[in-house]
Every structure is written in C-alpha cells, then in structure tokens.
Design an enzyme around this catalytic site. Structure first.
Site, PDB file in Angstrom:
ATOM      1  N   LYS A 147       0.276 -56.270  20.859  1.00 21.93           N
ATOM      2  CA  LYS A 147      -0.133 -56.863  22.174  1.00 21.93           C
ATOM      3  C   LYS A 147       0.363 -56.378  23.404  1.00 21.93           C
ATOM      4  O   LYS A 147       1.497 -55.711  23.169  1.00 21.93           O
ATOM      5  CB  LYS A 147       0.177 -58.622  21.934  1.00 21.93           C
ATOM      6  N   ASP A 204       5.860 -65.217  19.694  1.00 26.32           N
ATOM      7  CA  ASP A 204       4.583 -64.333  19.802  1.00 26.32           C
ATOM      8  C   ASP A 204       3.664 -64.241  18.600  1.00 26.32           C
ATOM      9  O   ASP A 204       2.818 -64.108  18.369  1.00 26.32           O
ATOM     10  CB  ASP A 204       4.919 -62.732  20.067  1.00 26.32           C
TER      11      ASP A 204
END
Ligand code: C5P
Length: 303
Positions: free
Chosen positions: A13, A143
């Site tokens: 990401k 996350d």
C-alpha cells in the site's frame, strides 16, 4: 478432495493522505489514512503439515533481509489467532515469497498477515464472514484490515476502521527504496517529539484529495498528497529530503514518503513518465533501487 495448500497474493500500500492526531493514552494516534493498494505483491502459501508440528515459516524472494522466520512474524501470529478463534489445531507451514520492501512504509508485514488470514480461511474451509476477518485483522495491526480490503479506502480510528473511497482511473507510481528500514514506532515517537509544543487537531479527510480521486485527475491527486509522518521520517533519515527533491525536479506530479517511510513514492502521469523517472532516479545516485507499480489493485486473494 481436501486441499493441502493454498496460495494468496497480497499487494503493498501507499498512503495518499496520512493525518496523525494527538497521541492517545493507549499510545496510538487517531488517524485519517487514505490507502491505495499498489501492484507490488507478496505471495503467501499455507500448507497443512502433520499433527503436532505447530506453525513453521520460511521466507523467500528478493526482499527477505530482516524478516523474522519465527513466532514474531506477524503471519505466524495471524495463523495462531484465526486458529484460536475457530478452535483449530494449527499445524501449518507458511511460505512467504516477498517482493514488498521490508520495514519500508508499504505494509509488507501487515500484508503477509492479511494473506495468512485469507489462506487459513480457505484451507480449513472456515467460511469466516468478512466482518470476522476484518476484526481479526485489526487485532493484528492497524494496516492489516486494508490489506484484506484493497482498492482505495479511508481508514479512521487507528487506521483500521475502513470506508471504501470512490476513485476513478489507474495511478502510476515510482517508488524509491532504501536498503535500511525505519521503525514505525520510532517515526511516531519522532512525530510526537516534533509536535510537543503544538496544539494538535483531530485529523480530517482531505476534501481536495477525495475530489481529485473522484474525478480521476492524477495532477490534482499529486498536489493533494499529504503525510504527517513525512517530516519525522526525514528528521530521522535526512537523505529522504533529497530523494523527494530529485523526484519533484524530474517532474513527478506528487512526491511523498510512504507511511512511516523510508520508501518515497512518486506519482507520475503514465507508464512512460514512470520509466523516465525510474531511470533519472537511478542515474542521480541518491536512490538505491526503484520499483514501479500501478494502483488501485485488489486486496489479498486466493490464486
Ligand atoms: O498497529 P501497528 O502494530 O501496526 O502499529 C505499529 C506502531 O505504530 C504502534 O506500536 C504505534 O507506535 C504506532 N501507531 C500509532 N498510531 C496508530 C497506528 C500505529 O501510534 N494509529
């Protein structure tokens, strides 16, 4: 026939916005984190092993330096956590083929944990609901839920409470990688230190960024990129400021430290601009290696 092994592919990401609120009493910070999943992938294969062997792990690939091959690996914790939840005797071997930079601010460890949850669910036919998987994911790290969800999403709370964001088009990225990682807790601590005398507001999602994503305008997205951990990361690793400057000078639409760094992300107009920037960064001598990717892409998926 029962399957004995499952492979899941999981992306890295980049944060398009990372706004960090005041430090809470539990040590965490309230965030607004706009995530985009990008096409650098780890592959996690989980195989059943014989009864009593427990969880074993091996890490292969070109990005293995510093990845623990023991119970401290977040993927092992993920296998144990989902095993506890569903009352399984967890006798599995985890093989992680790594391409996501280690300790690079691209959620590589979180990605492997997310992939492990998805692989365990498929291998043992647990049929966990999406909510159950996201809940387990958030217990493993802030996350991890996003690495299951993928796409483009806004994370609030610790960054783990997700809402999908409307985004048009494909974005082209060039990443400048560092050979030595940065510790996420150390970067947050530096952020607290640098803001010790300041009044810190609760974070808000950037309207400019949301609008730019909605219209699919990479120039406007580039201008709207923000990261409150950028200055702390540059304070701990001053060379990053120079890397950001080189990318901007070579015409990147946006230049930002990814998450807690030290990876630096450059948004470019198209594939050709990405190739040109990658060559220029390499030739500049200030960057160890570069990777190119596009986003958004899917979250963790069985392949
Ligand atoms: O959730 P995770 O274990 O990935 O977080 C790693 C570290 O990052 C935490 O120990 C904390 O220092 C910092 N962090 C934070 N606030 C958040 C998320 C992470 O301070 N919202």
């Amino acid at each position: 026939m029962a399957l004995n092994s499952i492979t899941v592919r999981v992306p890295a990401k980049v944060n398009l916005q990372l706004s960090v609120g005041p430090r809470e009493s539990n040590g965490y910070h309230n965030l607004v984190s706009v995530f985009q999943a990008v096409s650098i992938f780890d592959e996690v294969t989980i195989s059943k092993s014989h009864a009593g062997s427990g969880v074993t792990i091996a890490v292969t690939g070109d990005q293995t330096h510093g990845v623990p091959e023991d119970g401290s690996n977040l993927a092992v914790k993920a296998a144990q956590l989902i095993g506890d939840k569903f009352d399984l005797d967890v006798d599995v071997h985890i093989e992680i083929k790594k391409s996501i930079p280690v300790a690079g601010g691209m959620a590589g460890g979180s990605a492997d944990a997310a992939a492990t949850l998805i692989a365990m669910d498929a291998l043992f036919r647990l049929e966990a609901s999406r909510e159950e998987l996201l809940d387990l994911a958030s217990q493993l790290g802030s996350d991890v839920p996003f690495m299951i969800a993928g796409g483009t999403a806004v994370g609030t709370g610790r960054g783990d409470q997700l809402t999908a964001a409307l985004s048009r088009g494909t974005y082209h990225w060039v990443f400048a990688l560092s050979t030595v990682g940065l510790s996420t807790p150390a970067v947050y601590a530096e952020c607290d230190r640098m803001r010790a005398e300041l009044e810190v507001a609760e974070p808000r999602v950037s309207d400019a960024l949301m609008q730019a994503l909605l219209t699919g305008n990479p120039t406007a997205v580039g201008e709207a990129l923000t990261n409150d951990l950028q200055n702390p990361a540059c304070s701990l690793r001053p060379a990053l400021s120079l890397v950001l400057e080189v990318g901007r000078d070579y015409g990147a639409l946006g230049a930002i430290v990814s998450g807690s760094g030290p990876t630096v992300a450059f948004l470019v107009a198209d594939e050709e601009a990405g190739l040109d920037l990658a060559v220029a960064l390499t030739a500049s001598g200030v960057v160890g290696s570069v990777a190119r990717a596009t986003g958004p892409v899917h979250g963790a998926r069985v392949i």
